[in-house]
Motif scaffolding. Structure first.
Motif, short mmCIF file in Angstrom:
data_model
loop_
_atom_site.label_atom_id
_atom_site.label_comp_id
_atom_site.label_asym_id
_atom_site.label_seq_id
_atom_site.Cartn_x
_atom_site.Cartn_y
_atom_site.Cartn_z
N GLN A 112 0.82 -1.21 0.00
CA GLN A 112 0.00 0.00 0.00
C GLN A 112 0.85 1.25 0.00
O GLN A 112 0.50 2.26 -0.65
N ASN A 113 1.97 1.20 0.72
CA ASN A 113 2.85 2.36 0.78
C ASN A 113 3.40 2.74 -0.59
O ASN A 113 3.65 3.92 -0.86
N TYR A 166 0.62 4.71 -2.18
CA TYR A 166 0.47 6.01 -1.52
C TYR A 166 1.62 6.95 -1.89
O TYR A 166 1.41 8.15 -2.12
N MET A 208 1.10 10.34 -3.88
CA MET A 208 1.47 11.60 -3.24
C MET A 208 2.43 12.39 -4.12
O MET A 208 2.27 13.61 -4.29
N PRO A 211 7.32 12.30 -0.37
CA PRO A 211 6.81 10.93 -0.14
C PRO A 211 7.91 9.93 0.20
O PRO A 211 7.68 8.99 0.97
N PHE A 270 7.33 7.85 3.64
CA PHE A 270 7.07 6.41 3.60
C PHE A 270 8.32 5.54 3.72
O PHE A 270 8.22 4.34 3.94
#
Length: 327
Positions: free
Chosen positions: A2-3, A6, A10, A64, A68
């Motif tokens: 998921q990161n 994301y 982002m 990002p 992350f």
């Protein structure tokens, strides 16, 4: 996983959001691109287009990546090298655009900065991150330990790569689109080696560059300048070093490699024989002067970059590992 999504999202959103804010500022400050008189005539209309848009990529990449994956030392090293090359490029752009010195930094000054960043990368990677001095040879499936020679090879490799990306940045969207493809390929490679933080860095680079491409595609509203091209070259080379796939990157970044090689061939040929191999180098200008439209050149080069990336991933999957040799 998921990161990864994301981080990419982002980076893309930040880049898209920054464009309408940064481009007018660059225009008001008259940070316009100057066009070489010896270049294709159709490029003269691009004079004055805001440059130094690479700042947009660097901001959209860094945020990002830190959010992350900011605790991973490999990611921090990759950001350091990327931003370091970006700083060199920014200084070069500033001298050209603001101080009105068309050549920017002197060649030896730019080379010195790249040399410092390259040495920092290889020293930290080998001595603190366990990178070692071995290099994997695609197709043969062997790893060769180069020992101290590895330092020399990597420094030359990084300098060539950053300059090759810089040379490719001559048509609207060419370097940016090619980099998106290469960065995504390296995200897959990082995942292949279970280096998810490095994959996050790669998708952040892809997302930031894709967002920038929204404003850089023909007709470009902004150019990345050396600020962006040197930084992206440094980023790509760093990921290759940290994944031990320097030679595989020659395939993944085949378009960049050929652009740089075309300049070398042209210079050597002209100085030794007085004749030019290409109508103009880098090679994308050769196709322009052969009658191709700018968008056709960019589209064909993007397709070529995609094919190179697919071939490289197939080579990796088919032949990784094997025998180790040492000097």
């Amino acid at each position: 996983m998921q990161n990864l999504f994301y981080a990419a999202a982002m980076a893309l959103v930040i880049a898209l959001a920054l464009g309408p804010m940064l481009i007018p500022v660059l225009r008001r400050m008259k940070f316009g691109q100057s066009i070489r008189k010896e270049g294709p005539e159709r490029h003269y209309a691009k004079a004055g287009t805001p440059t130094m848009g690479g700042l947009l990529i660097l901001v959209a990449l860094t945020i990002p990546a830190l959010v992350f994956a900011g605790r991973d030392p490999r990611v921090l090293l990759a950001l350091f090298v990327t931003l370091g090359h970006g700083a060199i490029g920014f200084l070069d752009d500033f001298i050209k655009v603001v101080l009105k010195r068309n050549l920017g930094l002197k060649a030896r000054q730019k080379l010195f900065g790249q040399l410092v960043m390259s040495l920092a990368l290889v020293f930290v990677a080998v001595n603190y991150l366990g990178r070692g001095t071995d290099i994997w040879v695609p197709f043969w499936g062997v790893s060769i330990n180069l020992g101290p020679l590895y330092y020399v090879c990597v420094v030359l490799f990084i300098i060539y790569t950053s300059n090759a990306v810089n040379l490719t940045d001559g048509l609207d969207g060419l370097a940016a689109g090619t980099m998106v493809i290469a960065a995504l390929a390296y995200a897959i490679i990082a995942l292949y080696y279970n280096q998810q933080p490095l994959a996050i860095f790669c998708v952040s680079l892809a997302g930031a560059t894709l967002g920038f491409l929204r404003y850089n595609f023909h007709p470009a509203k902004v150019f990345m300048g050396d600020t962006g091209s040197l930084a992206m070259g440094g980023a790509l080379a760093t990921v290759a070093v940290l994944t031990k796939t320097e030679l595989l990157m020659v395939i993944i970044a085949g378009v960049f490699m050929l652009e740089g090689l075309s300049v070398i061939i042209q210079v050597v040929s002209f100085k030794s024989t007085g004749k030019r191999v290409f109508k103009m180098s880098p090679i994308h200008h050769h196709f322009e002067l052969s009658g191709w439209s700018e968008t056709k050149v960019v589209t064909v080069f993007w397709l070529t970059a995609f094919i190179f990336a697919i071939v490289a991933l197939i080579v990796l999957a088919a032949g990784r590992g094997g025998i180790h040799y040492g000097f």
